[in-house]
Design a protein around this motif. Structure first.
Motif, mmCIF file in Angstrom:
data_model
loop_
_atom_site.group_PDB
_atom_site.id
_atom_site.type_symbol
_atom_site.label_atom_id
_atom_site.label_comp_id
_atom_site.label_asym_id
_atom_site.label_seq_id
_atom_site.Cartn_x
_atom_site.Cartn_y
_atom_site.Cartn_z
ATOM 1 N N UNK A 71 0.092 -1.526 -0.327
ATOM 2 C CA UNK A 71 0.194 0.192 0.683
ATOM 3 C C UNK A 71 1.022 1.686 0.271
ATOM 4 N N UNK A 72 1.807 1.432 1.322
ATOM 5 C CA UNK A 72 3.087 2.728 0.962
ATOM 6 C C UNK A 72 4.230 2.259 0.400
ATOM 7 N N UNK A 73 4.694 2.705 -0.382
ATOM 8 C CA UNK A 73 6.227 2.695 -0.284
ATOM 9 C C UNK A 73 7.433 3.689 0.379
ATOM 10 N N UNK A 74 8.773 3.741 1.506
ATOM 11 C CA UNK A 74 8.825 4.953 1.680
ATOM 12 C C UNK A 74 10.949 4.923 1.297
ATOM 13 N N UNK A 75 10.929 6.266 0.829
ATOM 14 C CA UNK A 75 12.670 6.172 0.803
ATOM 15 C C UNK A 75 12.931 6.816 1.603
ATOM 16 N N UNK A 76 14.011 7.159 2.713
ATOM 17 C CA UNK A 76 14.789 8.567 3.114
ATOM 18 C C UNK A 76 16.466 7.669 2.523
ATOM 19 N N UNK A 77 16.198 9.388 2.284
ATOM 20 C CA UNK A 77 17.723 9.760 2.216
ATOM 21 C C UNK A 77 18.472 10.715 2.689
ATOM 22 N N UNK A 78 19.715 10.785 3.495
ATOM 23 C CA UNK A 78 20.194 11.302 4.104
ATOM 24 C C UNK A 78 21.761 11.748 3.786
ATOM 25 N N UNK A 79 21.886 12.052 3.418
ATOM 26 C CA UNK A 79 23.872 12.656 3.204
ATOM 27 C C UNK A 79 23.648 13.956 4.145
ATOM 28 N N UNK A 80 25.721 14.650 2.988
ATOM 29 C CA UNK A 80 26.298 15.684 3.963
ATOM 30 C C UNK A 80 26.660 15.807 2.060
ATOM 31 N N UNK A 81 25.955 17.051 2.066
ATOM 32 C CA UNK A 81 26.961 17.386 0.447
ATOM 33 C C UNK A 81 28.564 17.352 0.276
ATOM 34 N N UNK A 82 28.712 17.410 -0.887
ATOM 35 C CA UNK A 82 30.977 17.702 -0.895
ATOM 36 C C UNK A 82 30.141 18.937 -0.670
ATOM 37 N N UNK A 83 31.547 19.707 -0.184
ATOM 38 C CA UNK A 83 31.531 21.490 -0.208
ATOM 39 C C UNK A 83 32.294 21.804 -1.691
ATOM 40 N N UNK A 84 33.275 20.836 -2.504
ATOM 41 C CA UNK A 84 32.908 21.317 -3.713
ATOM 42 C C UNK A 84 31.867 21.462 -4.565
ATOM 43 N N UNK A 85 30.684 20.744 -4.719
ATOM 44 C CA UNK A 85 30.132 20.494 -5.668
ATOM 45 C C UNK A 85 29.508 22.012 -5.909
ATOM 46 N N UNK A 86 29.133 23.271 -6.705
ATOM 47 C CA UNK A 86 28.995 23.774 -7.495
ATOM 48 C C UNK A 86 27.406 24.074 -7.439
#
Length: 169
Positions: A154-169
């Protein structure tokens, strides 16, 4: 006569109660197993950040890119009716191809939980999922829940936890 007086009091009390709106159900208890139901990402962020803070860690912020990626993966699970991290592509590759450069990223997926409270409790009670929520290096999150009426889950879930790369633009 007493009976009539009791009925009159009950009617008066009922009329007074009718003036008050019914208490609203907290968002984390609302069932998402119905058409049009939407997950409140800010409530999820507050719940996860509170849990992290109770365990001596910093909060996480909702990240629009991670929200998009979580939604895409949840949609893929719904379409295939399969609970899986690597539908088509491994998690890290999905992030890269999705344009998210992370120095650290973890993912929880689940299905069958109808409310945010149930999903959170399930993740908290599972050692690998708990470890992801309590990863000390993450600062951002994205979460999605999608109703799948034709699925046993009935319900599907996704949780993404991250720390961005400081070099990303």
């Amino acid at each position: 006569m007493m009976r009539l007086a009791a009925l009159g009091c009950a009617a008066l009390l009922g009329a007074c109660a009718g003036d008050k709106p019914p208490p609203s159900q907290p968002a984390f208890y609302r069932s998402l197993a119905q058409p049009g139901a939407e997950l409140d990402a800010n409530v999820a962020q507050s719940m996860i950040s509170g849990y992290r803070q109770n365990n001596g860690l910093g909060p996480v912020a909702v990240d629009a890119e991670l929200m998009r990626l979580a939604h895409e993966h949840t949609r893929a699970m719904v379409e295939k009716n399969r609970l899986e991290h690597n539908l088509g592509r491994p998690f890290q590759e999905r992030l890269r191809r999705g344009g998210y450069d992370a120095k650290v990223a973890v993912e929880n997926v689940s299905a069958g939980y109808h409310t945010l409270a149930e999903a959170f409790s399930g993740w908290r009670d599972s050692p690998p999922h708990k470890a992801n929520m309590l990863n000390r290096n993450v600062t951002r999150m994205g979460i999605a829940a999608i109703y799948a009426p034709n699925s046993k889950y009935k319900v599907f879930w996704t949780l993404i936890l991250a720390a961005p790369d400081e070099k990303r633009g």
